[in-house]
Design a protein around this motif. Structure first.
Motif, PDB file in Angstrom:
ATOM      1  N   GLY A 171      -3.879   5.292   2.764  1.00 49.60           N
ATOM      2  CA  GLY A 171      -4.444   3.956   2.868  1.00 49.60           C
ATOM      3  C   GLY A 171      -3.808   3.112   3.953  1.00 49.60           C
ATOM      4  O   GLY A 171      -2.807   3.476   4.569  1.00 49.60           O
ATOM      5  N   TRP A 172      -4.447   1.955   4.174  1.00 47.70           N
ATOM      6  CA  TRP A 172      -3.939   0.979   5.136  1.00 47.70           C
ATOM      7  C   TRP A 172      -2.691   0.323   4.558  1.00 47.70           C
ATOM      8  O   TRP A 172      -2.676  -0.086   3.392  1.00 47.70           O
ATOM      9  CB  TRP A 172      -4.985  -0.099   5.408  1.00 47.70           C
ATOM     10  N   HIS A 173      -1.647   0.182   5.351  1.00 49.26           N
ATOM     11  CA  HIS A 173      -0.458  -0.524   4.881  1.00 49.26           C
ATOM     12  C   HIS A 173      -0.034  -1.577   5.899  1.00 49.26           C
ATOM     13  O   HIS A 173      -0.035  -1.368   7.092  1.00 49.26           O
ATOM     14  CB  HIS A 173       0.695   0.415   4.534  1.00 49.26           C
ATOM     15  N   TYR A 184      -3.663  -1.060   0.922  1.00 49.90           N
ATOM     16  CA  TYR A 184      -5.025  -1.011   0.393  1.00 49.90           C
ATOM     17  C   TYR A 184      -5.745   0.201   0.974  1.00 49.90           C
ATOM     18  O   TYR A 184      -5.408   0.700   2.044  1.00 49.90           O
ATOM     19  CB  TYR A 184      -5.791  -2.305   0.688  1.00 49.90           C
ATOM     20  N   GLY A 185      -6.738   0.667   0.256  1.00 45.59           N
ATOM     21  CA  GLY A 185      -7.349   1.936   0.600  1.00 45.59           C
ATOM     22  C   GLY A 185      -8.702   1.824   1.268  1.00 45.59           C
ATOM     23  O   GLY A 185      -9.209   0.740   1.573  1.00 45.59           O
ATOM     24  N   PRO A 188      -9.335   4.903  -2.715  1.00 46.98           N
ATOM     25  CA  PRO A 188      -8.876   3.546  -3.034  1.00 46.98           C
ATOM     26  C   PRO A 188      -7.408   3.509  -3.451  1.00 46.98           C
ATOM     27  O   PRO A 188      -6.886   4.437  -4.068  1.00 46.98           O
ATOM     28  CB  PRO A 188      -9.782   3.133  -4.195  1.00 46.98           C
ATOM     29  N   ASP A 194      -6.490  -0.710  11.213  1.00 45.64           N
ATOM     30  CA  ASP A 194      -7.676  -1.193  10.514  1.00 45.64           C
ATOM     31  C   ASP A 194      -8.545  -1.920  11.540  1.00 45.64           C
ATOM     32  O   ASP A 194      -8.110  -2.913  12.145  1.00 45.64           O
ATOM     33  CB  ASP A 194      -7.263  -2.144   9.387  1.00 45.64           C
ATOM     34  N   ARG A 206       1.813  -5.152   1.393  1.00 50.78           N
ATOM     35  CA  ARG A 206       0.412  -4.895   1.047  1.00 50.78           C
ATOM     36  C   ARG A 206       0.042  -3.468   1.419  1.00 50.78           C
ATOM     37  O   ARG A 206       0.414  -2.969   2.484  1.00 50.78           O
ATOM     38  CB  ARG A 206      -0.485  -5.866   1.828  1.00 50.78           C
ATOM     39  N   LEU A 260      -0.167  -5.092  -3.979  1.00 52.10           N
ATOM     40  CA  LEU A 260       0.391  -6.311  -3.388  1.00 52.10           C
ATOM     41  C   LEU A 260       1.681  -6.571  -4.146  1.00 52.10           C
ATOM     42  O   LEU A 260       1.663  -7.048  -5.279  1.00 52.10           O
ATOM     43  CB  LEU A 260      -0.563  -7.495  -3.504  1.00 52.10           C
ATOM     44  N   ASP A 297      -4.545  -0.084  -4.239  1.00 48.75           N
ATOM     45  CA  ASP A 297      -4.474  -1.543  -4.167  1.00 48.75           C
ATOM     46  C   ASP A 297      -3.098  -1.992  -4.632  1.00 48.75           C
ATOM     47  O   ASP A 297      -2.809  -1.988  -5.831  1.00 48.75           O
ATOM     48  CB  ASP A 297      -5.574  -2.156  -5.037  1.00 48.75           C
TER      49      ASP A 297
END
Length: 294
Positions: free
Chosen positions: A233-235, A209-210, A215, A266, A207, A219, A217
């Protein structure tokens, strides 16, 4: 690009005549990180010109001899990524190298573009690779720290391996490193290259997501040979399906003058770290110690 999307590269979608995987800063759309995966048949030799990048030669399966700048490095390698850590070689920019494998094998060539280039070609001994067990319970994983600050010197390149037992989550809580904030977060482009135990049907998930400002996205259902690009982004999480152990090679580099790996969790999920204090590390770790029983 195939229907794998911009950031999830299925096995073979980034191959060319020489490499099983070829990710360059240009093909990724960023500035620094790169990765090649090379298969050599028994007795085959590959010529590598490092150009403006520094490289590691990191055996995935098998061993090889690396010749560069008058130096010869004999890499014993390993039988597979779950079997043990491996020795490796470092090559600076503007190197002309020959990689030969008497018995054949597969080799990762992580790279980072750099304008410095003051370090010599040298050998990395497997006995000197720090092996770290992170997390606890279902978040237990193993990290082989090949080329990180404090473990092995490089100009921009950061490289480690993460091994996650089947049913566990790693790269969790989700984190990011896409802003240069001194002492808090470093700006790094990241590549995840996956291998999974259990044959061609084995799988896991990744996964990404930003933020609202940036942004992204993703998955992705990943299988052996797949790659996920993380420009920002978050990974996390990286999920190992029950019954299938998950391996990924992390390659990172960025523009910072200081070579550092500083992350930011996060805030929605960072509290998970506090639960590890009351849990044991998964007794299937570390990999390799119990290899004959797996």
């Amino acid at each position: 690009m195939t229907n794998a999307g911009k950031y999830h590269l299925l096995e073979g979608t980034s191959a060319d005549g020489e490499y099983d995987l070829l990710v360059t800063p240009e093909s990724a759309g960023w500035g620094y990180s790169g990765l090649r995966v090379l298969t050599l048949q028994p007795g085959e030799t590959h010529a590598l010109s490092t150009g403006d990048s520094e490289y590691l030669i990191l055996p995935l399966t098998g061993g090889c001899t690396v010749t560069a700048g008058g130096e010869v490095f004999e890499l014993e390698g390993r039988s597979g990524v779950f079997a043990s850590v491996t020795d490796f070689a470092y090559l600076p920019p503007t190197s002309q190298a020959q990689i030969n494998s008497a018995s054949g094998g597969r080799f990762a060539l992580p790279s980072a573009r750099t304008q410095r280039g003051g370090l010599p070609a040298r050998y990395g001994c497997k006995e000197d690779v720090p092996v770290e067990l992170r997390g606890a319970g279902a978040c237990s994983r193993q990290v082989n720290n090949y080329c990180l600050p404090g473990t092995f010197d490089a100009e921009q390149l950061l490289v480690c391996e993460v091994l996650t037992p089947g049913g566990n989550w790693s790269s969790y809580p989700p984190h990011k490193h896409d802003e240069g904030r001194p002492g808090q977060e470093s700006e790094l482009e990241e590549i995840y290259y996956f291998e999974i135990s259990g044959g061609e049907r084995a799988f896991g998930y990744q996964r990404v997501y930003g933020t609202e400002e940036r942004p992204i996205d993703v998955l992705a259902e990943v299988r052996s040979g797949d790659t996920v690009l993380i420009p920002h982004g978050w990974h996390g999480p990286s999920i190992a399906a029950p019954g299938y152990d998950l391996y990924y090679l992390n390659v990172m580099a960025g523009p910072g003058q200081e070579r550092a790996w500083l992350i930011c969790d996060d805030p929605a999920h960072g509290w998970v770290r506090s639960t590890w204090e009351s849990q044991d590390v998964d007794d299937r770790l570390p990999f390799g110690i119990q290899e004959t029983n797996r």
